[in-house]
Write a protein that holds these residues in place. Structure first.
Motif, PDB file in Angstrom:
ATOM      1  N   MET A   1      46.270  45.803  34.576  1.00  0.00           N
ATOM      2  CA  MET A   1      44.991  46.435  34.891  1.00  0.00           C
ATOM      3  C   MET A   1      45.221  47.632  35.812  1.00  0.00           C
ATOM      4  SD  MET A   1      42.691  43.018  35.556  1.00  0.00           S
ATOM      5  CE  MET A   1      43.978  42.236  36.523  1.00  0.00           C
ATOM      6  N   ARG A   2      45.027  48.846  35.277  1.00  0.00           N
ATOM      7  CA  ARG A   2      45.286  50.049  36.055  1.00  0.00           C
ATOM      8  C   ARG A   2      43.958  50.692  36.435  1.00  0.00           C
ATOM      9  NH1 ARG A   2      49.558  53.461  36.607  1.00  0.00           N
ATOM     10  NH2 ARG A   2      50.711  52.343  35.025  1.00  0.00           N
ATOM     11  N   PRO A   3      43.656  50.757  37.726  1.00  0.00           N
ATOM     12  CA  PRO A   3      42.391  51.365  38.138  1.00  0.00           C
ATOM     13  C   PRO A   3      42.437  52.873  37.977  1.00  0.00           C
ATOM     14  CG  PRO A   3      43.684  50.806  40.062  1.00  0.00           C
ATOM     15  CD  PRO A   3      44.444  50.280  38.878  1.00  0.00           C
ATOM     16  N   SER A   4      41.250  53.472  37.803  1.00  0.00           N
ATOM     17  CA  SER A   4      41.145  54.923  37.723  1.00  0.00           C
ATOM     18  C   SER A   4      41.430  55.530  39.081  1.00  0.00           C
ATOM     19  CB  SER A   4      39.733  55.314  37.265  1.00  0.00           C
ATOM     20  OG  SER A   4      38.804  54.973  38.269  1.00  0.00           O
ATOM     21  N   ARG A   5      41.471  56.892  39.102  1.00  0.00           N
ATOM     22  CA  ARG A   5      41.742  57.564  40.368  1.00  0.00           C
ATOM     23  C   ARG A   5      40.644  57.264  41.387  1.00  0.00           C
ATOM     24  NH1 ARG A   5      42.358  64.126  41.143  1.00  0.00           N
ATOM     25  NH2 ARG A   5      42.671  64.093  43.408  1.00  0.00           N
ATOM     26  N   VAL A   6      39.377  57.334  40.920  1.00  0.00           N
ATOM     27  CA  VAL A   6      38.271  57.035  41.825  1.00  0.00           C
ATOM     28  C   VAL A   6      38.339  55.590  42.284  1.00  0.00           C
ATOM     29  CG1 VAL A   6      35.770  56.859  42.007  1.00  0.00           C
ATOM     30  CG2 VAL A   6      36.795  58.803  40.808  1.00  0.00           C
ATOM     31  N   ALA A   7      38.618  54.697  41.341  1.00  0.00           N
ATOM     32  CA  ALA A   7      38.719  53.284  41.711  1.00  0.00           C
ATOM     33  C   ALA A   7      39.854  53.062  42.693  1.00  0.00           C
ATOM     34  CB  ALA A   7      38.930  52.436  40.460  1.00  0.00           C
ATOM     35  N   SER A   8      40.951  53.780  42.507  1.00  0.00           N
ATOM     36  CA  SER A   8      42.081  53.630  43.423  1.00  0.00           C
ATOM     37  C   SER A   8      41.693  54.031  44.837  1.00  0.00           C
ATOM     38  CB  SER A   8      43.245  54.504  42.946  1.00  0.00           C
ATOM     39  OG  SER A   8      43.713  54.063  41.701  1.00  0.00           O
TER      40      SER A   8
ATOM     41  N   GLN B   1      48.742  53.661  46.272  1.00  0.00           N
ATOM     42  CA  GLN B   1      49.107  53.031  45.004  1.00  0.00           C
ATOM     43  C   GLN B   1      48.750  51.543  45.061  1.00  0.00           C
ATOM     44  OE1 GLN B   1      52.962  54.396  43.208  1.00  0.00           O
ATOM     45  NE2 GLN B   1      53.322  55.232  45.259  1.00  0.00           N
ATOM     46  N   PRO B   2      47.452  51.241  45.127  1.00  0.00           N
ATOM     47  CA  PRO B   2      47.043  49.842  45.302  1.00  0.00           C
ATOM     48  C   PRO B   2      47.459  48.926  44.159  1.00  0.00           C
ATOM     49  CG  PRO B   2      45.172  51.240  44.761  1.00  0.00           C
ATOM     50  CD  PRO B   2      46.302  52.161  45.058  1.00  0.00           C
ATOM     51  N   ALA B   3      47.511  49.460  42.924  1.00  0.00           N
ATOM     52  CA  ALA B   3      47.899  48.614  41.796  1.00  0.00           C
ATOM     53  C   ALA B   3      49.304  48.045  41.995  1.00  0.00           C
ATOM     54  CB  ALA B   3      47.816  49.401  40.494  1.00  0.00           C
ATOM     55  N   LYS B   4      50.201  48.822  42.604  1.00  0.00           N
ATOM     56  CA  LYS B   4      51.561  48.345  42.846  1.00  0.00           C
ATOM     57  C   LYS B   4      51.611  47.361  44.013  1.00  0.00           C
ATOM     58  CE  LYS B   4      53.986  52.392  41.031  1.00  0.00           C
ATOM     59  NZ  LYS B   4      54.975  53.472  41.317  1.00  0.00           N
ATOM     60  N   ALA B   5      50.594  47.415  44.875  1.00  0.00           N
ATOM     61  CA  ALA B   5      50.576  46.495  46.012  1.00  0.00           C
ATOM     62  C   ALA B   5      50.204  45.077  45.594  1.00  0.00           C
ATOM     63  CB  ALA B   5      49.590  46.988  47.066  1.00  0.00           C
ATOM     64  N   ILE B   6      49.468  44.947  44.492  1.00  0.00           N
ATOM     65  CA  ILE B   6      48.985  43.618  44.080  1.00  0.00           C
ATOM     66  C   ILE B   6      50.139  42.638  43.849  1.00  0.00           C
ATOM     67  CG2 ILE B   6      47.818  42.371  42.214  1.00  0.00           C
ATOM     68  CD1 ILE B   6      45.842  44.694  42.054  1.00  0.00           C
TER      69      ILE B   6
ATOM     70  N   TYR C   1      39.435  42.191  43.473  1.00  0.00           N
ATOM     71  CA  TYR C   1      38.018  42.454  43.211  1.00  0.00           C
ATOM     72  C   TYR C   1      37.839  43.844  42.607  1.00  0.00           C
ATOM     73  CZ  TYR C   1      33.157  43.650  43.836  1.00  0.00           C
ATOM     74  OH  TYR C   1      31.881  44.074  43.596  1.00  0.00           O
ATOM     75  N   PHE C   2      38.475  44.842  43.184  1.00  0.00           N
ATOM     76  CA  PHE C   2      38.243  46.215  42.742  1.00  0.00           C
ATOM     77  C   PHE C   2      38.932  46.556  41.426  1.00  0.00           C
ATOM     78  CE2 PHE C   2      36.763  46.935  47.094  1.00  0.00           C
ATOM     79  CZ  PHE C   2      35.595  47.629  46.813  1.00  0.00           C
ATOM     80  N   VAL C   3      39.855  45.708  40.960  1.00  0.00           N
ATOM     81  CA  VAL C   3      40.391  45.926  39.615  1.00  0.00           C
ATOM     82  C   VAL C   3      39.671  45.048  38.598  1.00  0.00           C
ATOM     83  CG1 VAL C   3      42.654  46.645  40.436  1.00  0.00           C
ATOM     84  CG2 VAL C   3      42.268  44.230  39.877  1.00  0.00           C
ATOM     85  N   GLY C   4      38.635  44.334  39.043  1.00  0.00           N
ATOM     86  CA  GLY C   4      37.795  43.571  38.127  1.00  0.00           C
ATOM     87  C   GLY C   4      38.249  42.155  37.863  1.00  0.00           C
TER      88      GLY C   4
ATOM     89  N   TYR D   1      37.610  39.203  39.086  1.00  0.00           N
ATOM     90  CA  TYR D   1      36.716  38.524  40.019  1.00  0.00           C
ATOM     91  C   TYR D   1      37.031  37.040  40.159  1.00  0.00           C
ATOM     92  CZ  TYR D   1      34.240  42.829  38.934  1.00  0.00           C
ATOM     93  OH  TYR D   1      33.913  44.143  38.733  1.00  0.00           O
ATOM     94  N   ALA D   2      37.465  36.411  39.078  1.00  0.00           N
ATOM     95  CA  ALA D   2      37.740  34.975  39.131  1.00  0.00           C
ATOM     96  C   ALA D   2      38.855  34.650  40.122  1.00  0.00           C
ATOM     97  CB  ALA D   2      38.096  34.461  37.736  1.00  0.00           C
ATOM     98  N   HIS D   3      39.879  35.501  40.177  1.00  0.00           N
ATOM     99  CA  HIS D   3      40.988  35.260  41.109  1.00  0.00           C
ATOM    100  C   HIS D   3      40.689  35.844  42.496  1.00  0.00           C
ATOM    101  CE1 HIS D   3      43.221  34.645  37.257  1.00  0.00           C
ATOM    102  NE2 HIS D   3      43.793  33.686  37.975  1.00  0.00           N
ATOM    103  N   ALA D   4      39.852  36.862  42.538  1.00  0.00           N
ATOM    104  CA  ALA D   4      39.500  37.450  43.834  1.00  0.00           C
ATOM    105  C   ALA D   4      38.604  36.521  44.634  1.00  0.00           C
ATOM    106  CB  ALA D   4      38.799  38.795  43.623  1.00  0.00           C
ATOM    107  N   GLU D   5      37.701  35.823  43.966  1.00  0.00           N
ATOM    108  CA  GLU D   5      36.678  35.029  44.652  1.00  0.00           C
ATOM    109  C   GLU D   5      37.252  33.971  45.596  1.00  0.00           C
ATOM    110  OE1 GLU D   5      34.087  31.744  45.475  1.00  0.00           O
ATOM    111  OE2 GLU D   5      35.685  31.681  43.962  1.00  0.00           O
TER     112      GLU D   5
END
Length: 404
Positions: free
Chosen positions: A1-8, A50-55, A80-83, A85-89
């Motif tokens: 799951m790769r977030p967009s620039r704005v989402a990042s 680079q939040p996606a790499k931090a996950i 949560y911000f990459v969508g 939600y089930a694992h973020a909650e």
């Protein structure tokens, strides 16, 4: 799951909020050097936006040290911000249990909503929303609108209306907030109408409510019939004469228009403090060029409601007609202050400034008149098109000459 620039960018900001509060205190709890390396790498990725790499780095920390607060909190926010939600909650819930930061609590409620837990989400967001009102507009809006939907779905319209009131105070020009306010208030009105029809279907209140709805739909005959029925059921009900008069005044039938003045008089007799009825009576007197009578009515109205635009404009016109332009100017400026978009006010001001030999001011008022008139004409056209194109409404509106 790769977030967009704005989402990042949103991810970095959200994660940073938690990092500032948790990173320092959590480092001492690292179980192994491997976990510490993953944690350091995760924060390095966050610093590099680079939040996606931090996950995966935070996930690696939790494999070694499942209770690491830094990794739990930041990973919950990032997921949560990459969508996810089930694992973020569950991660956000663990974090909020020990660190009830308002924004994190808001994210938890949103995650609960998006992972199919509406009851839990409603409870969480209800607790979080008041504290979030001190935060950023965008997040207040997101949480508030979600809470409005949850309250409405639960049938708690008063709670939804309370949230809407706070959102409107914070974001008075937000289209999404205004639409939600429209929906909630419409649902409240429909609910009240249904309850009234069940409790007292033949009451004066029911007929009055029906008259109000029919008036809004431009069914003047139906509205008049129901107002008369309400009067028959309760002749002493406050406000009925004025409301009936307002509908009669719009009728194309001369007899009904003439009756409107009588109803305004009865409204004032029943309630001498009814400034609107006094203003209407001033209008009738002005139409007949009964200047003294009109001035008396308008002055009486303004004593009760000094900022009433219609009374100010009406009295100003009569004062101009009786050669008192200076006093008229003060009244028109007062009306302009009360409603800067009132085209009639700008029209009257332009004429008065020309009379007072103030051409620059007159030119400005003409420009304002034309600008606001164009704006209102455009809105009128939009509403008319919407009504004509509504299923089952086109021919009816055209035959009745309805206005939006």
């Amino acid at each position: 799951m790769r977030p967009s620039r704005v989402a990042s960018q949103r991810l970095v900001l959200a994660a940073a909020l938690w990092t500032c509060s948790a990173h320092g205190q959590a480092a001492a709890g690292i179980a192994t050097s491997s976990a510490q390396q993953h944690l350091q790498q995760a924060h390095a990725f966050l610093a590099q936006k680079q939040p996606a790499k931090a996950i995966p780095e935070f996930q690696a920390v939790l494999q070694v040290d499942p209770n690491n607060a830094d990794a739990v909190g930041n990973l919950g926010v990032l997921l949560y911000f990459v969508g996810d939600y089930a694992h973020a909650e569950p991660l956000l819930e663990r974090t909020v249990a020990t660190q009830p930061v308002p924004k994190l609590k808001g994210l938890l409620g949103l995650a609960q909503r998006r992972s199919g837990q509406p009851e839990a989400a409603r409870a969480t967001l209800t607790q979080a929303f008041p504290a979030l009102l001190q935060g950023q507009d965008a997040f207040v809006r997101e949480v508030g609108l979600e809470l409005v939907e949850l309250d409405s779905a639960a049938g708690d319209l008063p709670a939804a209306a309370a949230v809407i009131a706070q959102l409107k105070a914070r974001l008075p020009a937000d289209a999404g907030v205004l639409y939600a306010a429209y929906r909630v208030n419409t649902d409240l009105a429909n609910e009240a109408m249904l309850q009234l029809s069940l409790v007292a279907p033949s009451s004066a209140e029911m007929h009055r409510a029906m008259a109000h709805e029919l008036s809004r739909e431009r069914d003047l005959k139906g509205a008049i019939t129901n107002y008369r029925a309400a009067m028959a059921a309760d002749p002493k009900m406050t406000g009925l004469h004025f409301e009936l008069a307002e509908v009669l005044r719009q009728s194309p039938e001369p007899e009904l228009k003439a009756e409107a003045e009588q109803q305004y008089q009865l409204a004032v007799k029943a309630d001498p403090s009814n400034a609107q009825a006094l203003t209407r009576l001033g209008d009738y007197a002005a139409d007949r060029s009964e200047h003294d009578s009109a001035i008396t009515y308008y002055r009486s109205a303004l004593k009760l409601a000094p900022q009433d635009s219609n009374a100010n404009v009406g009295l100003a016109h009569e004062l101009v007609e009786t050669n008192h332009p200076d006093e008229a100017l003060a009244l028109l400026l007062n009306a302009e202050k009360a409603d800067p978009t009132d085209t009639l006010v700008h029209f009257r001001l332009a004429a008065l400034y020309r009379r007072l030999k103030r051409p620059d001011d007159a030119h400005r008022e003409v420009a304002d008149y034309e600008r606001y008139k164009a704006m209102k004409d455009k809105l009128h056209a939009v509403y008319k098109e919407m009504r004509v194109n509504a299923p089952g409404r086109g021919s009816e509106d055209q035959t009745q000459g309805a206005k939006p």
